[in-house]
Design a protein around this motif. Structure first.
Motif, PDB file in Angstrom:
ATOM      1  N   ALA A 100      25.349  16.166 -32.293  1.00  0.00           N
ATOM      2  CA  ALA A 100      24.565  15.349 -32.947  1.00  0.00           C
ATOM      3  C   ALA A 100      23.881  13.873 -32.143  1.00  0.00           C
ATOM      4  O   ALA A 100      23.152  13.259 -32.425  1.00  0.00           O
ATOM      5  N   ASP A 101      24.083  13.670 -30.949  1.00  0.00           N
ATOM      6  CA  ASP A 101      24.012  12.923 -30.406  1.00  0.00           C
ATOM      7  C   ASP A 101      22.926  12.772 -29.611  1.00  0.00           C
ATOM      8  O   ASP A 101      22.378  13.674 -28.307  1.00  0.00           O
ATOM      9  N   PRO A 102      21.839  12.414 -30.062  1.00  0.00           N
ATOM     10  CA  PRO A 102      20.271  12.180 -29.178  1.00  0.00           C
ATOM     11  C   PRO A 102      20.798  12.010 -27.532  1.00  0.00           C
ATOM     12  O   PRO A 102      20.047  12.011 -26.515  1.00  0.00           O
ATOM     13  N   ILE A 103      21.520  10.939 -27.523  1.00  0.00           N
ATOM     14  CA  ILE A 103      21.372   9.636 -25.892  1.00  0.00           C
ATOM     15  C   ILE A 103      22.366  10.895 -24.774  1.00  0.00           C
ATOM     16  O   ILE A 103      21.865  11.145 -23.952  1.00  0.00           O
ATOM     17  N   LEU A 104      23.228  11.031 -25.983  1.00  0.00           N
ATOM     18  CA  LEU A 104      24.135  13.023 -24.638  1.00  0.00           C
ATOM     19  C   LEU A 104      23.242  13.431 -24.023  1.00  0.00           C
ATOM     20  O   LEU A 104      22.830  14.166 -23.217  1.00  0.00           O
ATOM     21  N   THR A 105      22.332  13.889 -25.170  1.00  0.00           N
ATOM     22  CA  THR A 105      21.461  15.622 -24.858  1.00  0.00           C
ATOM     23  C   THR A 105      20.545  14.968 -23.873  1.00  0.00           C
ATOM     24  O   THR A 105      20.715  15.615 -22.899  1.00  0.00           O
ATOM     25  N   LYS A 106      20.159  13.999 -24.309  1.00  0.00           N
ATOM     26  CA  LYS A 106      19.418  13.733 -22.974  1.00  0.00           C
ATOM     27  C   LYS A 106      20.140  12.830 -21.602  1.00  0.00           C
ATOM     28  O   LYS A 106      19.211  13.498 -20.620  1.00  0.00           O
ATOM     29  N   SER A 107      20.999  12.499 -21.426  1.00  0.00           N
ATOM     30  CA  SER A 107      21.770  12.446 -20.703  1.00  0.00           C
ATOM     31  C   SER A 107      22.192  13.876 -20.003  1.00  0.00           C
ATOM     32  O   SER A 107      22.104  13.723 -17.919  1.00  0.00           O
TER      33      SER A 107
ATOM     34  N   PHE B  13      13.054  -0.492 -10.731  1.00  0.00           N
ATOM     35  CA  PHE B  13      13.962  -0.394 -11.558  1.00  0.00           C
ATOM     36  C   PHE B  13      13.490  -0.496 -12.983  1.00  0.00           C
ATOM     37  O   PHE B  13      14.528  -0.397 -14.469  1.00  0.00           O
ATOM     38  N   GLY B  14      11.865  -0.784 -13.437  1.00  0.00           N
ATOM     39  CA  GLY B  14      11.747  -0.750 -14.254  1.00  0.00           C
ATOM     40  C   GLY B  14      10.895   0.502 -15.109  1.00  0.00           C
ATOM     41  O   GLY B  14      11.107  -0.153 -16.288  1.00  0.00           O
TER      42      GLY B  14
ATOM     43  N   GLN C 186      11.559   4.982 -15.592  1.00  0.00           N
ATOM     44  CA  GLN C 186      11.960   5.531 -15.290  1.00  0.00           C
ATOM     45  C   GLN C 186      11.597   6.093 -13.719  1.00  0.00           C
ATOM     46  O   GLN C 186      12.604   6.543 -12.949  1.00  0.00           O
ATOM     47  N   ALA C 187      10.374   6.854 -12.990  1.00  0.00           N
ATOM     48  CA  ALA C 187      10.272   7.345 -12.692  1.00  0.00           C
ATOM     49  C   ALA C 187      10.556   7.042 -11.074  1.00  0.00           C
ATOM     50  O   ALA C 187      11.138   7.509  -9.982  1.00  0.00           O
ATOM     51  N   SER C 188      10.139   5.473 -10.899  1.00  0.00           N
ATOM     52  CA  SER C 188      11.132   4.855  -9.963  1.00  0.00           C
ATOM     53  C   SER C 188      12.124   4.666  -9.858  1.00  0.00           C
ATOM     54  O   SER C 188      13.203   4.300  -8.479  1.00  0.00           O
ATOM     55  N   ALA C 189      12.859   4.563 -11.005  1.00  0.00           N
ATOM     56  CA  ALA C 189      13.846   4.655 -10.960  1.00  0.00           C
ATOM     57  C   ALA C 189      15.235   5.750 -10.213  1.00  0.00           C
ATOM     58  O   ALA C 189      16.605   5.583  -9.735  1.00  0.00           O
ATOM     59  N   ILE C 190      14.810   6.760 -11.065  1.00  0.00           N
ATOM     60  CA  ILE C 190      15.345   8.007 -10.634  1.00  0.00           C
ATOM     61  C   ILE C 190      15.395   8.079  -9.109  1.00  0.00           C
ATOM     62  O   ILE C 190      15.537   8.938  -8.423  1.00  0.00           O
ATOM     63  N   ALA C 191      13.884   7.904  -8.675  1.00  0.00           N
ATOM     64  CA  ALA C 191      13.279   8.109  -7.703  1.00  0.00           C
ATOM     65  C   ALA C 191      14.453   7.445  -6.118  1.00  0.00           C
ATOM     66  O   ALA C 191      14.750   7.558  -5.632  1.00  0.00           O
ATOM     67  N   VAL C 192      14.074   6.319  -6.737  1.00  0.00           N
ATOM     68  CA  VAL C 192      15.704   5.411  -6.563  1.00  0.00           C
ATOM     69  C   VAL C 192      16.838   5.428  -6.404  1.00  0.00           C
ATOM     70  O   VAL C 192      17.752   5.685  -5.202  1.00  0.00           O
ATOM     71  N   LEU C 193      17.593   6.086  -6.559  1.00  0.00           N
ATOM     72  CA  LEU C 193      18.596   6.622  -7.223  1.00  0.00           C
ATOM     73  C   LEU C 193      18.856   7.805  -6.155  1.00  0.00           C
ATOM     74  O   LEU C 193      20.258   8.164  -5.538  1.00  0.00           O
ATOM     75  N   THR C 194      18.112   8.810  -6.267  1.00  0.00           N
ATOM     76  CA  THR C 194      17.650  10.157  -5.463  1.00  0.00           C
ATOM     77  C   THR C 194      17.394   9.955  -3.646  1.00  0.00           C
ATOM     78  O   THR C 194      18.475  10.160  -3.349  1.00  0.00           O
ATOM     79  N   PHE C 195      16.805   8.715  -3.802  1.00  0.00           N
ATOM     80  CA  PHE C 195      16.907   7.897  -2.460  1.00  0.00           C
ATOM     81  C   PHE C 195      17.997   8.038  -1.674  1.00  0.00           C
ATOM     82  O   PHE C 195      18.499   8.177  -1.116  1.00  0.00           O
ATOM     83  N   VAL C 196      18.645   6.927  -2.528  1.00  0.00           N
ATOM     84  CA  VAL C 196      19.996   6.293  -2.148  1.00  0.00           C
ATOM     85  C   VAL C 196      21.218   6.901  -2.418  1.00  0.00           C
ATOM     86  O   VAL C 196      22.217   7.463  -1.374  1.00  0.00           O
ATOM     87  N   SER C 197      21.175   8.389  -3.082  1.00  0.00           N
ATOM     88  CA  SER C 197      22.406   9.230  -3.255  1.00  0.00           C
ATOM     89  C   SER C 197      22.236  10.131  -1.526  1.00  0.00           C
ATOM     90  O   SER C 197      23.242  10.740  -0.684  1.00  0.00           O
ATOM     91  N   MET C 198      20.466  10.286  -1.604  1.00  0.00           N
ATOM     92  CA  MET C 198      20.205  11.357  -0.401  1.00  0.00           C
ATOM     93  C   MET C 198      19.915  10.463   1.247  1.00  0.00           C
ATOM     94  O   MET C 198      20.937  11.099   2.139  1.00  0.00           O
ATOM     95  N   TRP C 199      20.783   9.258   0.930  1.00  0.00           N
ATOM     96  CA  TRP C 199      20.886   8.497   2.602  1.00  0.00           C
ATOM     97  C   TRP C 199      22.198   8.218   3.064  1.00  0.00           C
ATOM     98  O   TRP C 199      23.042   8.895   3.790  1.00  0.00           O
TER      99      TRP C 199
ATOM    100  N   PRO D  11      15.982   1.792 -17.296  1.00  0.00           N
ATOM    101  CA  PRO D  11      15.458   1.035 -18.407  1.00  0.00           C
ATOM    102  C   PRO D  11      15.983   1.584 -19.746  1.00  0.00           C
ATOM    103  O   PRO D  11      15.409   2.882 -19.498  1.00  0.00           O
ATOM    104  N   GLY D  12      16.507   0.834 -20.575  1.00  0.00           N
ATOM    105  CA  GLY D  12      17.184   1.698 -21.805  1.00  0.00           C
ATOM    106  C   GLY D  12      18.063   2.645 -21.477  1.00  0.00           C
ATOM    107  O   GLY D  12      19.135   2.348 -21.200  1.00  0.00           O
ATOM    108  N   THR D  13      17.645   4.022 -21.611  1.00  0.00           N
ATOM    109  CA  THR D  13      18.504   4.423 -21.244  1.00  0.00           C
ATOM    110  C   THR D  13      17.925   5.765 -20.606  1.00  0.00           C
ATOM    111  O   THR D  13      18.439   7.097 -20.498  1.00  0.00           O
ATOM    112  N   ASP D  14      17.233   5.358 -20.114  1.00  0.00           N
ATOM    113  CA  ASP D  14      16.419   6.307 -18.974  1.00  0.00           C
ATOM    114  C   ASP D  14      16.496   7.328 -17.656  1.00  0.00           C
ATOM    115  O   ASP D  14      16.644   7.848 -17.114  1.00  0.00           O
TER     116      ASP D  14
END
Length: 305
Positions: A71-78, A157-158, A160-173, A247-250
């Protein structure tokens, strides 16, 4: 005169041994795996049925933690964010790793020097790399703040789209060099006679890559893909340092949410339940990939030859 049939030479008589090594060779690895993997996993599984803050004694609560997870919506989103992060890692790191690995397996001029420079991220920890890129991408003092025409307000980092892009890029690097090593070793093991036959048939460089190199890298692609999936499911420190789940839980992926439950909410019982779910998902995906790819059948066929 009776002729005796020659006996097979055994390892005791100094002859070459036949077959696989004895099971005793697996004992050290089995003990290590049991102590540092199976025992902690069993402990976490038992802990998932308790309520424990880390101070008092654990209290058995049955399936309460598991009911809360459903029943945890944050977990489902994660889970959705984790799946997205894994997919982005696969589609960005795999093609680049294959191309770089095949190139690094060649004999180009200055190849060794360039490969050594490119593999530098392998020498750094995830925390150090995350701190480095956090400073470089700081909205006030980093690169984005100096290039408003490219990054807008500079706060990557403000959103969601750009924050996910940064995480993807850093992991790729960080991790592309590791997978490049896998493909480099596999590419060097390809028999040169295959390329010679392809050249005789009139195949050019591109044709040889798709008709010879890629099929020969199949096992390495499966292995690298499984490592990427497991690594994506367990990514934590990069998210903690770069976005802190925001940002938030994004960008709160499942592993980071498990950390929040354990070391911020001090709900180790529910955090253990999340850990068990991650283990089950990672194991299921790995087995599914091996099964669908036919890797297990291929290995059995090679052993039977």
């Amino acid at each position: 005169m009776t002729t005796l049939a020659p006996r097979k030479r055994s390892a005791r008589s100094g002859g070459p041994s036949v077959g696989r090594p004895g099971a005793v060779w697996a004992v050290p690895a089995t003990i290590f795996f049991a102590l540092f993997a199976l025992v902690p996993l069993i402990f976490v599984g038992v802990l998932s049925f308790t309520s424990w803050s880390g101070l008092a004694d654990p209290v058995f609560v049955g399936f309460d933690n598991w009911v809360k997870l459903i029943a945890d919506p944050i977990l489902t989103k994660s889970f959705g964010l984790t799946g997205l992060f894994v997919i982005l890692g696969l589609i960005t790191q795999t093609p680049l790793s294959i191309l770089l690995g095949v190139w690094a397996a060649g004999h180009q001029k200055n190849r060794a020097v360039l490969s050594a420079i490119y593999f530098v991220p392998l020498l750094l920890s995830s925390a150090a790399i995350s701190i480095l890129w956090r400073a470089l991408l700081d909205p006030n003092f980093g690169i984005p703040g100096q290039l408003p025409w490219l990054f807008g307000d500079g706060n990557l980092f403000g959103k969601q789209a750009s924050a996910i892009a940064v995480l993807t890029f850093v992991s790729m690097w960080q991790f592309t060099p590791f997978h490049t090593l896998i493909y480099q070793g596999a590419a060097r093991a390809i028999p040169p006679v295959l390329y010679q036959a392809a050249q005789i048939d009139g195949a050019g460089t591109v044709r040889q890559f798709f008709s010879v190199t890629l099929p020969q890298l199949r096992n390495s692609i499966i292995t690298s893909g499984i490592l990427m999936v497991v690594g994506g499911l367990t990514t934590f420190d990069t998210v903690l340092i770069l976005t802190n789940g925001g940002p938030g839980t994004d960008t709160t992926i499942t592993a980071f949410y498990m950390y929040q439950k354990a070391f911020r909410a001090f709900d180790f019982g529910q955090a253990s339940a999340i850990a068990v779910v991650l283990v089950v998902i990672a194991t299921a995906i790995s087995l599914l990939v091996v099964r669908l790819s036919g890797y297990d059948k291929m290995q059995s066929a090679q052993e039977g030859i």
